[in-house]
Design a protein around this motif. Structure first.
Motif, short mmCIF file in Angstrom:
data_model
loop_
_atom_site.label_atom_id
_atom_site.label_comp_id
_atom_site.label_asym_id
_atom_site.label_seq_id
_atom_site.Cartn_x
_atom_site.Cartn_y
_atom_site.Cartn_z
N THR A 1 13.21 3.03 -8.32
CA THR A 1 11.76 3.24 -8.28
C THR A 1 11.34 4.30 -9.29
O THR A 1 12.06 5.26 -9.54
CB THR A 1 11.26 3.64 -6.88
OG1 THR A 1 9.84 3.77 -6.91
CG2 THR A 1 11.88 4.94 -6.41
N GLU B 1 7.84 -1.48 -11.32
CA GLU B 1 7.68 -0.13 -10.80
C GLU B 1 8.82 0.24 -9.85
O GLU B 1 9.37 1.33 -9.90
CB GLU B 1 6.35 -0.05 -10.06
CG GLU B 1 6.10 1.24 -9.31
CD GLU B 1 4.80 1.17 -8.53
OE1 GLU B 1 3.75 1.01 -9.17
OE2 GLU B 1 4.84 1.27 -7.29
N PHE C 1 5.43 3.40 -18.28
CA PHE C 1 4.67 2.27 -17.77
C PHE C 1 3.97 1.50 -18.89
O PHE C 1 3.04 0.74 -18.64
CB PHE C 1 3.63 2.74 -16.75
CG PHE C 1 4.24 3.21 -15.46
CD1 PHE C 1 4.66 2.31 -14.50
CD2 PHE C 1 4.41 4.56 -15.21
CE1 PHE C 1 5.23 2.74 -13.30
CE2 PHE C 1 4.98 5.01 -14.03
CZ PHE C 1 5.39 4.10 -13.08
N ARG D 1 8.22 5.54 -8.67
CA ARG D 1 7.09 6.12 -7.96
C ARG D 1 7.51 6.98 -6.77
O ARG D 1 6.68 7.35 -5.94
CB ARG D 1 6.14 5.02 -7.51
CG ARG D 1 5.60 4.17 -8.64
CD ARG D 1 4.86 5.00 -9.68
NE ARG D 1 3.57 5.44 -9.19
CZ ARG D 1 2.80 6.30 -9.83
NH1 ARG D 1 3.21 6.85 -10.96
NH2 ARG D 1 1.63 6.65 -9.34
N HIS E 1 3.89 -2.91 -11.52
CA HIS E 1 2.80 -1.95 -11.73
C HIS E 1 1.63 -2.66 -12.41
O HIS E 1 1.79 -3.72 -13.04
CB HIS E 1 3.31 -0.80 -12.61
CG HIS E 1 2.37 0.35 -12.73
ND1 HIS E 1 1.43 0.43 -13.73
CD2 HIS E 1 2.22 1.46 -11.97
CE1 HIS E 1 0.75 1.56 -13.59
NE2 HIS E 1 1.20 2.20 -12.53
#
Length: 208
Positions: A112, A93, A49, A114, A87
């Motif tokens: 993804t 994200e 990230f 997440r 994100h």
């Protein structure tokens, strides 16, 4: 100078055989591809990230899904649409991507960082579909015909995935030096550029 992308999908024995295997079964025209890749990453984990390190799901895992699509479709998509969740760090994200080319071959891609999702690709033709699990380094594909008849193709060893790349490139260097997958790499890069432009996602150092 020899230019090549180290993309396992191009060099695993299964993928080097699978197109001929599909043609042998006379499945008709390609109609639809569905491909997923989801993995849960913590914010602190490495580069995932971090925008300054070109993080984000598209670059990290999306490249596999998009290469899967480009491997099977007959020509580069000319229509691209998507939805994305960005994100708080500024990188993508999660995303849902739809691709279509001039032959009306459709593909949907789900990515993804997440949530956990299977690394599964499904390639649907008029007379049946092929399912490939763990497709980035797959060793087995399953064909399901309209009547429910099933057949499997098993080739390779996922533990040797990097060795297969070395062997294939060595073979090319000894013979033609022509990398037939380079156009696939360029097409995927251009798709990712178009997606990021629509998401207004730019990394440090990129030109305006």
């Amino acid at each position: 100078m020899f230019l090549v992308e180290s993309m396992t999908i191009h060099y695993m024995p299964l993928f080097r055989k699978i197109k001929a295997w599909i043609e042998e079964h006379n499945l008709g025209k390609l109609k639809m591809i569905q491909v997923n890749f989801g993995t849960f990453k913590n914010f602190e984990d490495r580069y995932f990230f971090k925008k300054e390190l070109a993080g984000g799901a598209l670059f990290d895992i999306g490249v596999y899904a998009l290469n899967f699509v480009r491997f099977f479709i007959s020509q580069k998509p000319d229509q691209i649409s998507s939805y994305v969740n960005i994100h708080e760090s500024g990188v993508d994200e999660s995303s849902s991507i739809i691709l279509k080319n001039k032959k009306e071959e459709l593909a949907t891609v789900s990515l993804t960082f997440r949530a956990k999702m299977p690394k599964r690709g499904l390639v649907a033709y008029e007379k049946g579909y092929v399912e490939i699990n763990e497709y980035p380094h797959a060793t087995e594909a399953t064909l399901v015909k309209l009547n429910g008849e099933r057949e499997s193709l098993k080739l390779g060893d996922s533990n040797r995935r990097l060795a297969y790349e070395v062997e294939y490139i060595s073979e090319l260097l000894e013979k033609t030096n022509e990398n037939k997958y380079l156009n696939y790499t360029i097409d995927v890069l251009e798709i990712m550029d178009e997606l990021r432009q629509s998401w207004k996602l730019k990394y440090e150092g990129e030109e305006v």
